[in-house]
Design an enzyme around this catalytic site. Structure first.
Site, mmCIF file in Angstrom:
data_model
loop_
_atom_site.group_PDB
_atom_site.id
_atom_site.type_symbol
_atom_site.label_atom_id
_atom_site.label_comp_id
_atom_site.label_asym_id
_atom_site.label_seq_id
_atom_site.Cartn_x
_atom_site.Cartn_y
_atom_site.Cartn_z
ATOM 1 N N CYS A 223 10.639 4.308 -19.006
ATOM 2 C CA CYS A 223 11.024 4.789 -20.328
ATOM 3 C C CYS A 223 9.990 4.344 -21.371
ATOM 4 O O CYS A 223 9.354 3.316 -21.202
ATOM 5 C CB CYS A 223 12.374 4.288 -20.798
ATOM 6 S SG CYS A 223 13.740 4.714 -19.740
ATOM 7 N N ARG B 169 3.994 5.035 -17.435
ATOM 8 C CA ARG B 169 5.079 4.092 -17.143
ATOM 9 C C ARG B 169 6.098 4.673 -16.166
ATOM 10 O O ARG B 169 6.900 3.952 -15.609
ATOM 11 C CB ARG B 169 5.804 3.724 -18.443
ATOM 12 C CG ARG B 169 4.919 3.002 -19.425
ATOM 13 C CD ARG B 169 5.520 3.060 -20.804
ATOM 14 N NE ARG B 169 6.657 2.178 -20.947
ATOM 15 C CZ ARG B 169 6.605 0.960 -21.449
ATOM 16 N NH1 ARG B 169 5.458 0.485 -21.851
ATOM 17 N NH2 ARG B 169 7.678 0.224 -21.568
ATOM 18 N N TRP C 284 13.394 7.488 -17.756
ATOM 19 C CA TRP C 284 13.423 7.262 -16.306
ATOM 20 C C TRP C 284 14.885 6.996 -15.994
ATOM 21 O O TRP C 284 15.451 5.983 -16.407
ATOM 22 C CB TRP C 284 12.557 6.054 -15.958
ATOM 23 C CG TRP C 284 12.347 5.850 -14.493
ATOM 24 C CD1 TRP C 284 11.393 6.440 -13.713
ATOM 25 C CD2 TRP C 284 13.085 4.983 -13.628
ATOM 26 N NE1 TRP C 284 11.508 5.999 -12.418
ATOM 27 C CE2 TRP C 284 12.537 5.110 -12.327
ATOM 28 C CE3 TRP C 284 14.168 4.120 -13.801
ATOM 29 C CZ2 TRP C 284 13.023 4.406 -11.229
ATOM 30 C CZ3 TRP C 284 14.658 3.415 -12.703
ATOM 31 C CH2 TRP C 284 14.073 3.562 -11.442
ATOM 32 N N ASN D 248 15.428 2.490 -24.688
ATOM 33 C CA ASN D 248 14.915 2.030 -23.383
ATOM 34 C C ASN D 248 15.794 0.888 -22.937
ATOM 35 O O ASN D 248 16.179 0.063 -23.762
ATOM 36 C CB ASN D 248 13.522 1.409 -23.518
ATOM 37 C CG ASN D 248 12.477 2.434 -23.731
ATOM 38 O OD1 ASN D 248 12.743 3.626 -23.686
ATOM 39 N ND2 ASN D 248 11.270 1.962 -23.986
ATOM 40 N N GLY D 249 15.995 0.774 -21.629
ATOM 41 C CA GLY D 249 16.743 -0.369 -21.117
ATOM 42 C C GLY D 249 18.078 0.062 -20.547
ATOM 43 O O GLY D 249 18.302 1.239 -20.269
ATOM 44 N N GLU E 115 -0.196 -4.660 1.510
ATOM 45 C CA GLU E 115 -0.592 -3.933 0.310
ATOM 46 C C GLU E 115 -1.102 -2.533 0.675
ATOM 47 O O GLU E 115 -0.801 -1.549 -0.007
ATOM 48 C CB GLU E 115 -1.656 -4.741 -0.452
ATOM 49 C CG GLU E 115 -2.266 -4.048 -1.658
ATOM 50 C CD GLU E 115 -1.264 -3.630 -2.733
ATOM 51 O OE1 GLU E 115 -0.098 -4.043 -2.666
ATOM 52 O OE2 GLU E 115 -1.666 -2.843 -3.610
ATOM 53 N N LYS F 94 0.481 0.923 -0.746
ATOM 54 C CA LYS F 94 -0.329 1.923 -1.470
ATOM 55 C C LYS F 94 -0.127 3.299 -0.863
ATOM 56 O O LYS F 94 0.115 4.275 -1.557
ATOM 57 C CB LYS F 94 -1.792 1.549 -1.346
ATOM 58 C CG LYS F 94 -2.706 1.152 -2.425
ATOM 59 C CD LYS F 94 -2.346 0.865 -3.811
ATOM 60 C CE LYS F 94 -0.976 0.478 -4.186
ATOM 61 N NZ LYS F 94 -0.744 -0.660 -5.009
ATOM 62 N N GLU G 85 3.562 4.732 -1.347
ATOM 63 C CA GLU G 85 4.019 5.080 -2.696
ATOM 64 C C GLU G 85 3.359 6.331 -3.243
ATOM 65 O O GLU G 85 3.961 7.043 -4.032
ATOM 66 C CB GLU G 85 3.875 3.901 -3.664
ATOM 67 C CG GLU G 85 2.459 3.524 -4.011
ATOM 68 C CD GLU G 85 2.390 2.343 -4.970
ATOM 69 O OE1 GLU G 85 3.212 2.257 -5.879
ATOM 70 O OE2 GLU G 85 1.486 1.512 -4.799
ATOM 71 N N HIS H 138 7.250 -7.476 19.367
ATOM 72 C CA HIS H 138 8.623 -7.964 19.234
ATOM 73 C C HIS H 138 9.537 -6.889 18.646
ATOM 74 O O HIS H 138 10.580 -7.207 18.085
ATOM 75 C CB HIS H 138 8.645 -9.235 18.377
ATOM 76 C CG HIS H 138 7.850 -10.348 18.989
ATOM 77 N ND1 HIS H 138 8.249 -10.980 20.150
ATOM 78 C CD2 HIS H 138 6.651 -10.892 18.655
ATOM 79 C CE1 HIS H 138 7.345 -11.893 20.478
ATOM 80 N NE2 HIS H 138 6.361 -11.847 19.584
ATOM 81 N N LYS I 218 5.773 2.565 -13.882
ATOM 82 C CA LYS I 218 4.701 1.566 -13.946
ATOM 83 C C LYS I 218 5.241 0.208 -14.372
ATOM 84 O O LYS I 218 4.806 -0.824 -13.911
ATOM 85 C CB LYS I 218 3.639 2.057 -14.933
ATOM 86 C CG LYS I 218 2.423 1.161 -15.050
ATOM 87 C CD LYS I 218 1.573 1.231 -13.806
ATOM 88 C CE LYS I 218 0.387 0.319 -13.845
ATOM 89 N NZ LYS I 218 -0.157 0.130 -12.481
HETATM 90 C C1 F6R Z 1 2.636 -0.823 -6.643
HETATM 91 C C2 F6R Z 1 3.020 -1.387 -7.922
HETATM 92 C C3 F6R Z 1 4.278 -2.176 -7.992
HETATM 93 C C4 F6R Z 1 4.118 -3.337 -8.978
HETATM 94 C C5 F6R Z 1 5.477 -4.031 -9.187
HETATM 95 C C6 F6R Z 1 5.347 -5.226 -10.086
HETATM 96 O O1 F6R Z 1 1.431 -0.146 -6.737
HETATM 97 O O2 F6R Z 1 2.368 -1.199 -8.909
HETATM 98 O O3 F6R Z 1 4.673 -2.633 -6.740
HETATM 99 O O4 F6R Z 1 3.182 -4.224 -8.473
HETATM 100 O O5 F6R Z 1 6.371 -3.120 -9.745
HETATM 101 O O6 F6R Z 1 4.843 -4.881 -11.317
HETATM 102 P P1 F6R Z 1 4.147 -5.921 -12.262
HETATM 103 O O7 F6R Z 1 2.919 -6.395 -11.592
HETATM 104 O O8 F6R Z 1 3.863 -5.162 -13.519
HETATM 105 O O9 F6R Z 1 5.143 -7.030 -12.453
#
Ligand code: F6R
Length: 600
Positions: free
Chosen positions: A2, A27, A73, A99-100, A477, A481, A484, A500, A595
């Protein structure tokens, strides 16, 4: 997650708001809307989907010099035009964006809004209706707004306009970020300074429990009880161009390419003229005094924390635990006597991490935040902040923030080691500059990475990543990537764990990407690759000059053993990028994701 924008001044507002919302797209959102204060009333424009759809539906029809806008969102009620913000009170006099999450909205509805017919499923509408209910009982807007704020439980950033007072935007916040800003010909409200850089760079932070009135020529901050608050403004250290993608097709690709520069920037910022580490003495003291470090983070930042733990323990001999924020929040382990909590967060706004921080502060423990956004909530509320200096990260999938976080953690490890007298130990500064060069080489190999994405990831349902030791953390990681942004089901495993259970999933042509940069487990992971190959897997090996064998698909330039994830993640990021691109996915704005994850 949001986003809010608002403007009141001399300029036509629709375009200003739309540009602001476009800047907040990163975001994550699923619907958007604006309200423009016209001659007699606020006109609403809302659409499900992208800002481009909203822009098309407005098509120059809106006119006015004050208004508010929002990207939503969905939390309460599905993404739809009805649930998109702004929301209006029954009479249409009040219009609000939020927002929230209002945790007690059901209760408030029952207690105060029995007679009111709600037009949406949202918790937000309850706020605007409540203000109107109090106004109907004789309160002024301001008084009714304050009364409402006192009743709300949860997180919120709110902007409210009143048709009968076209000169004011009423604003308040609790836990969710919100700024007001001073423009030349009008003032603004925004969730993030980035959203309104086209109007101003001068902003003032708003705090929980304040009520703010933004007019054309003034920003008045008061406490909930009406006492005036004075606060200096700050200048956002960003240019609008920092938030644009230039010639790149996607922010993600631009941000991957920026990594060598980010690492060099970090080296510069954390080094003094004698080439010693430049660190706030208080951070150093807290680090040295702590008997155990607790890293708290989510998602990609959590993965950076896993690497940080290894480096800190190996270089400085300091015990470290790494915890997923949302788990720690409700299932905390026994904590040592003198802990230092380290919050890692790109955005500095992640609600799960913030929840832990609040508890940690209540228990009077020291907290350090490592973030890319120094004025963020986690940064403000912790005792200390270390900046990752990665520049704005716009693509939802985190790339440069991850490598920046690991770089800062490695510098912290070196500092902790030096403080304990290990003078000749690992020199993070020198080693990071080798990493930056290796990153450059890898970023130049896009064609090869694209080919691997084509060869291994076209038309597949799933993909496994394996690694051992430090490589295990980076494959987690890599899998995140890929899943997502391409929606391929991808999972990272410790190579030794395959047999296992997971090996049952290997079928003919299942892609398995193995990372092997650590000499002491090179043979072991290669053994695991043979096991999956024997069951039909399509394996791809990413090794390093010192672990390479003929036939490996990617060989990384040699970097220090403790820093290999900073290099090996680059092919993983690029392969994910190209896989998503080939599948026609929206790389920068993957479905369902935000984001800045400001709800628990
Ligand atoms: C994946 C990604 C998320 C963030 C997570 C934490 O690409 O961006 O997994 O890493 O939402 O976000 P921050 O780092 O902003 O606390």
């Amino acid at each position: 997650m949001c986003g809010i924008v608002g403007y009141i001044g001399e300029q036509q507002v629709p375009e200003l708001l739309l540009r602001g919302l476009e800047k907040l797209e990163y975001r994550g959102y699923d619907s958007a809307g604006i309200a423009v204060v016209g001659e007699t009333e606020a006109e609403l424009f809302k659409e499900k989907g992208r800002i481009a759809t909203l822009r098309k539906s407005i098509n120059g029809k809106a006119e006015g010099t004050a208004g508010i806008g929002h990207t939503r969102w969905a939390t309460h009620g599905p993404p739809s035009k009805e649930n998109a913000h702004p929301h209006q009170s029954t009479s249409g006099r009040l219009t609000l964006v939020h927002n929230g999450v209002i945790e007690n909205f059901e209760q408030l509805k029952e207690e105060y809004l029995g007679e009111v017919e709600l037009a949406s499923d949202t918790d937000t509408e309850v706020i605007v209706q409540l203000v109107e209910v109090f106004m109907n009982q004789g309160d002024s807007v301001k008084k009714a707004f304050r009364k409402t704020l006192r009743l709300l439980k949860g997180s919120f950033a709110i902007a409210l306009i009143d048709n009968e007072d076209k000169d004011t935007i009423y604003v308040a916040k609790n836990k969710s970020p919100l700024l007001a800003g001073y423009g030349e010909d009008g003032n603004v409200v925004a969730s993030d300074s980035m959203a309104m850089l086209h109007v101003t760079k001068e902003f003032v932070e708003l705090m929980d429990g304040e009520v703010v009135t933004v007019t054309r020529d003034n920003i008045e901050i008061t406490t909930l009880d009406g006492e005036e608050v004075t606060r200096d403004s700050f200048t956002a250290e960003l240019d609008e161009s920092d938030t644009e993608k230039g010639t790149y097709a996607h922010y993600m690709l631009k941000e991957i390419d920026e990594q060598p520069f980010v690492i060099r920037n970090i080296i510069q910022k954390y080094q003094d003229e004698n080439h010693d580490i430049k660190l706030d003495p208080e951070v150093r003291e807290a680090l040295n005094e702590a008997d155990r470090l607790y890293i708290i983070a989510a998602g990609t930042s959590y993965h950076a924390g896993l690497v940080g733990k290894e480096v800190m323990e190996k270089v400085a001999g300091k015990p470290v635990e790494v915890h997923i924020a949302s788990e720690f929040l409700y299932n905390a382990p026994i904590v040592s006597e003198n802990p230092l909590f380290i919050f890692i967060s790109q955005s500095g706004e992640t609600a799960d991490s913030r929840g832990v921080l609040v508890n940690v502060k209540e228990q009077c423990h020291k907290a350090l935040t490592i973030t890319n956004v120094p004025g963020s909530t986690l940064s403000r509320e912790a005792d200390f902040t270390l900046h990752t200096y990665a520049g704005p990260e716009i693509a939802v999938a985190s790339t440069k923030a991850y490598t920046a976080q690991m770089a800062v953690l490695s510098i912290l490890a070196m500092d902790a080691a030096r403080s304990q007298g290990y003078e000749d130990s690992f020199n993070a500064i020198q080693e990071l500059s080798i990493v930056a060069t290796a990153m450059e080489t890898l970023c130049d190999q896009k064609d090869e990475m694209e080919m691997i994405a084509r060869d291994y990831l076209t038309d597949v349902r799933n993909c496994f990543f394996i690694g051992r030791a430090l490589d295990y953390h980076v494959v987690l990681e890599g899998a995140l990537k890929l899943k997502e942004i391409s929606y391929i089901q991808a999972e990272g495993f410790a190579g030794g764990e395959l047999k296992h259970g997971t090996i049952a999933l290997i079928e003919d042509k299942t892609p398995v990407i193995a990372v092997t940069t650590q000499e002491h487990v090179n043979l072991n992971i290669r053994g695991n690759v043979q096991e999956v190959d024997a069951r039909g897997a399509n394996s791809c090996i990413i090794s390093m000059e010192n672990t390479a064998k003929n036939g490996d698909q990617i060989v990384l330039p040699k970097v220090h053993d403790y820093l290999t994830p900073l290099a090996s993640v680059i092919p993983l990021q690029l392969i994910s990028y190209f896989a998503a691109l080939h599948r026609g996915c929206d790389v920068d704005k993957p479905r369902n994701l935000a984001k800045s994850v400001t709800v628990e």
